[in-house]
Enzyme design. Structure first.
Site, mmCIF file in Angstrom:
data_model
loop_
_atom_site.group_PDB
_atom_site.id
_atom_site.type_symbol
_atom_site.label_atom_id
_atom_site.label_comp_id
_atom_site.label_asym_id
_atom_site.label_seq_id
_atom_site.Cartn_x
_atom_site.Cartn_y
_atom_site.Cartn_z
ATOM 1 N N LYS A 54 46.200 53.068 41.899
ATOM 2 C CA LYS A 54 46.358 52.011 40.910
ATOM 3 C C LYS A 54 47.716 51.341 41.056
ATOM 4 O O LYS A 54 48.718 51.992 41.310
ATOM 5 C CB LYS A 54 46.136 52.548 39.506
ATOM 6 C CG LYS A 54 44.660 52.829 39.294
ATOM 7 C CD LYS A 54 44.172 52.583 37.894
ATOM 8 C CE LYS A 54 42.644 52.605 37.920
ATOM 9 N NZ LYS A 54 42.042 52.671 36.593
ATOM 10 N N LEU A 105 34.063 35.094 45.346
ATOM 11 C CA LEU A 105 34.655 35.833 46.459
ATOM 12 C C LEU A 105 33.932 37.160 46.702
ATOM 13 O O LEU A 105 33.737 37.584 47.838
ATOM 14 C CB LEU A 105 36.145 36.093 46.207
ATOM 15 C CG LEU A 105 36.889 36.653 47.416
ATOM 16 C CD1 LEU A 105 36.916 35.643 48.558
ATOM 17 C CD2 LEU A 105 38.299 37.078 47.055
ATOM 18 N N HIS A 143 34.039 62.452 46.066
ATOM 19 C CA HIS A 143 34.131 61.095 46.623
ATOM 20 C C HIS A 143 33.538 61.027 48.024
ATOM 21 O O HIS A 143 33.308 59.954 48.545
ATOM 22 C CB HIS A 143 35.589 60.640 46.672
ATOM 23 C CG HIS A 143 36.236 60.686 45.320
ATOM 24 N ND1 HIS A 143 36.871 61.809 44.845
ATOM 25 C CD2 HIS A 143 36.304 59.767 44.337
ATOM 26 C CE1 HIS A 143 37.314 61.564 43.616
ATOM 27 N NE2 HIS A 143 36.981 60.342 43.289
#
Ligand code: GLN
Ligand code: ZN
Length: 757
Positions: free
Chosen positions: A114, A17, A695
């Site tokens: 998470k 995938l 980030h």
């Protein structure tokens, strides 16, 4: 006895995938080919579950990015920026996860968090003023029909309304209360339509029920399902919970007319007690999660069968299952060719767990032939899994209180260290790693394929260290790092060099999107064979007069990002790890390293889901383990730690109790509420709240960083503040990292000058 599986790995045996998605996104394969690859994985999973004799087989447990985002899309919990360009299906999912550039310019992806206390990430749905609630069952019905066409009867499984609402970020005028009824109606309509497609069972996953629930939460849960269940028609509804017990909502769960309830008997420490004490309606199916869905070890059949036996004694009808979706474990042990049979016989990945579920059900119901499976399992558990390392066990057993206490106390050390290092006010540093350039990655590959030898590799790493020390000196950082070029991963690097760890070849588990990680396996007692980082650190320090931090990963983070052993208590495994890291700390100190950073990036993320369990089940050993690592160093040696997320307001005292000298953490995104709690709690540890977001590829200007520093100084005394980025720089390019750091140093200098005036 019935058997059930809540979800199965969707990545494929060989990460098909991931490769198909990447192929599609880079234009190498068509959407049709992508869909075919996905359908092939689903078909293989369904057939396997059917052939294994599983009675309740899930569909719609598949996703191209995040199942929470799938639910968000089905329900219309989508913010404006993604509703412009008519994105649907997989394209919408990829856009939500990766961001996209549409007619109205670039759209930021949804943020990622998470999934409870696992290492899997989900996308956080956003509901804004333009969001319109829908009830799209294209995906769920599509996958259900796809399985039916293969002759397999499945139950569509969806992230339920309570969990969806709890996880959504409401950015507009409306909040949970305003949209709850409409959301429930939308779910009801999806349920009605799935029933219309002849789904016999439909499952709603509600892991949010295992958290601490308020009165209002429980009322909300009941209100939602009163609406949803009105429209169930002929379908039977499964309420699937996992990751803990549902002690708070027990009466609501029993009151609502669910046909089946999935409960976690592995992580849910109180589940059995709840059933025994409070009773469970006899007309329901209790899907008992007795096989650990989150770890990779074989199940002891006697233990699992004992739970099922108790349920039947209570007159309940139970089905055997895993504690949660099997998405958290690798696909199959059969893909491992390098590990010995002695090891492999203890492993149970998703396919093996499915077989265990079937066998346990047979054993529990005394089915014909099941005694063979039981005796084989008993035979396995009668043997020793690991060879004890007596020295390590002894060392842990004889730990004394003073092993966990650093002397002198913090204030005294702070004085000694200020005198020793003579750093300027607002000292500047980084978190450790520098960009892992194409050159670094190529180097690692060459070593792996044997194109270069270890000696040549080490020399090249040294050259990189020399260059980056030079750069840091040139721009004027105060405390330097060696750049971590020799590490591809902060846990794997240490795991590979410690005794007690194993590495799989194909033990991939989903991390985010279709990306996987391959966690190390803690198999036996952990110990350090020889120094791991000393040579590198000593080399780096030899190049400069400024202090270079020694860089280690802490015991809790190593533990949390591995598959841990489950045959001895968690606390003991963590203390063994702590003793190993402690040895490294002491060797670094002996070799002249004056500042040592022990990263505990994952400390916060494994905090138990319920407050009442925080201390007993976690903090009472996680925090002391850090002190065990560091208590042996001299007062003048400075201990740093780093944490990735700053959302630790509610455990500030515990963080201070780690008794580090300095902590750095991510703080540039979000509202800096953490600074208020540091202030309120009189935080003792010196702190480096990140001043820019690593980030993002954007280079922060000097002014932007100065603004950030000023905000920090409003809350914290300048003598306690360090200036650093949010996190390590390894995922950035040098073209971004270098100018950002220059600006950081410049900003710190200018603020220092302002303070002097
Ligand atoms: N020292 C590590 C680095 O800089 C810390 C990484 C992390 O916190 N995830 O990369
Ligand atoms: Zn970090």
């Amino acid at each position: 006895m019935l058997t059930s599986v809540a979800g199965f790995p969707r990545i494929g045996d060989r990460r098909e995938l991931k490769f198909a998605s990447e192929g599609y996104l880079s234009g190498k394969i068509s959407k049709d080919e992508l869909r075919k690859a996905a359908a092939a994985i689903r078909a293989q999973n369904w057939k396997f579950l059917k052939d294994s004799g599983i009675s309740l087989i899930p569909s719609n447990d598949f996703s191209f990015y995040s199942r929470v985002a799938d639910a968000a899309a089905a329900l219309g919990f989508i913010p404006e920026r993604f509703r412009e360009d008519g994105l649907t299906g997989e394209d919408l999912q990829f856009a939500l996860g990766r961001g996209f550039s549409g007619k109205n310019g670039p759209a930021e992806p949804l943020s990622m968090k998470k999934w409870f206390d696992t290492n899997l990430h989900y996308l956080v749905p956003e509901f804004d003023d333009t969001s319109v609630i829908t009830s799209d069952c294209t995906k769920a019905a599509g996958e259900f029909n796809e399985a039916r066409d293969l002759g397999i009867n499945t139950f569509p499984t969806l992230i339920g309304p309570f969990t969806l609402l709890k996880l959504t970020e409401f950015t507009g005028k409306r909040g949970i209360e305003d949209v709850a009824d409409e959301t429930a109606e939308a779910y009801a309509s999806i349920l009605a339509r799935l029933a219309g497609h002849f789904a016999e069972y439909v499952a709603f996953e509600e892991p949010s029920l295992v958290r601490d629930l308020t009165e209002e939460d429980r009322a909300l849960f009941e209100r939602l399902y009163n609406i949803v269940l009105k429209r169930k028609g002929s379908a039977k509804v499964i309420l699937q919970t996992y990751f803990g017990d549902v002690r708070d909502a027990w009466s609501e769960i029993c009151r609502l007319p669910f046909d089946a309830v999935g409960l976690d008997f592995v992580k849910g420490k109180k589940t059995l007690e709840l059933v025994e004490k409070n009773g469970f309606p006899r007309d329901r199916l209790l899907i008992a999660g007795v096989v650990d869905g989150r770890n990779i070890w074989r199940t002891r059949y006697d233990d699992a069968a004992a739970i099922l036996g108790k349920l039947s004694e209570l007159g309940l009808s139970a089905a055997a299952s895993a504690s949660c979706s099997l998405v958290h474990v690798p696909v199959t042990v059969k893909s491992e060719t390098k590990l010995s049979e002695d090891v492999l016989r203890w492993f149970s990945f998703a396919r093996e767990k499915v077989q265990e579920i079937a066998e346990i059900a047979a054993v529990a119901s005394g089915a014909e032939g099941s005694d063979k499976a039981l005796s084989a399992n008993r035979k396995l558990f009668a043997t020793e899994r690991v060879k004890r390392n007596d020295a390590v066990r002894q060392a842990v057993a004889s730990l004394k209180e003073e092993d966990f206490r650093r002397v002198p106390a913090f204030a005294e050390r702070e004085r000694i260290q200020k005198a020793r290092f003579g750093l300027p006010l607002l000292p500047t540093t980084t978190i450790g790693s520098f960009p892992q350039t194409a050159e670094v990655r190529a180097l690692r590959k060459k070593l792996r394929t044997g194109e270069i030898g270890k000696a040549e590799y080490d020399e090249s790493i040294k050259a990189l260290i020399k260059r980056i020390i030079g750069f840091q000196e040139e721009i004027g950082l105060d405390v330097l790092v060696h750049g971590e070029y020799e590490r591809n991963d902060m846990v794997e690097y240490f795991g590979e060099r410690l005794d007690g760890f194993l590495f799989t070849e194909n033990g991939w588990v989903l991390s985010y999107g279709t990306r996987c990680v391959k966690p190390p396996v803690i198999f036996g007692d952990v110990s350090r064979k020889s120094p791991i980082t000393v040579d590198t650190s000593v080399y780096a320090q030899s190049l400069t007069k400024k202090p270079v931090k020694g860089m280690l990963t802490g015991p809790v983070t190593i533990y949390n990002w591995s598959f841990p052993r489950n045959d001895i208590p968690e606390k003991e495994v963590i203390y063994e790890l702590a003793l190993a890291v402690r040895g490294e700390v002491l060797d670094l100190e002996k070799a002249g390293i004056s500042i040592i950073q022990i990263d505990e990036a994952a400390l916060k993320e494994k905090l138990p889901l319920r407050k009442e369990d925080w201390d007993r089940d976690y903090l009472s050993f996680a925090i002391p383990s850090f002190r065990l690592v560091t208590s042996g160093v001299r007062p003048e040696t400075q201990i740093h730690t780093h944490m990735c997320y700053s959302e630790f307001s509610d455990i500030i005292k515990s963080i201070d109790d780690m008794d580090a000298d300095v902590i750095s953490f991510e703080a540039s995104r979000g509202k800096l509420e953490i600074l208020d709690s540091l202030k309120e709690n009189n935080f003792r540890t010196e702190a480096g709240p990140g001043v820019y977001d690593i980030h993002s590829p954007l280079v922060p200007s000097v002014e932007e960083i100065k603004t950030r520093i000023r905000l920090i100084l409003e809350k914290l005394p300048a003598e306690k503040v360090w200036i650093n980025p949010d996190c390590g720089l390894k995922t950035r390019h040098e073209e971004e990292a270098f100018p950002s750091l220059r600006n950081l140093v410049e900003a710190a200098k200018e603020i220092r000058d302002e303070l002097k005036k």
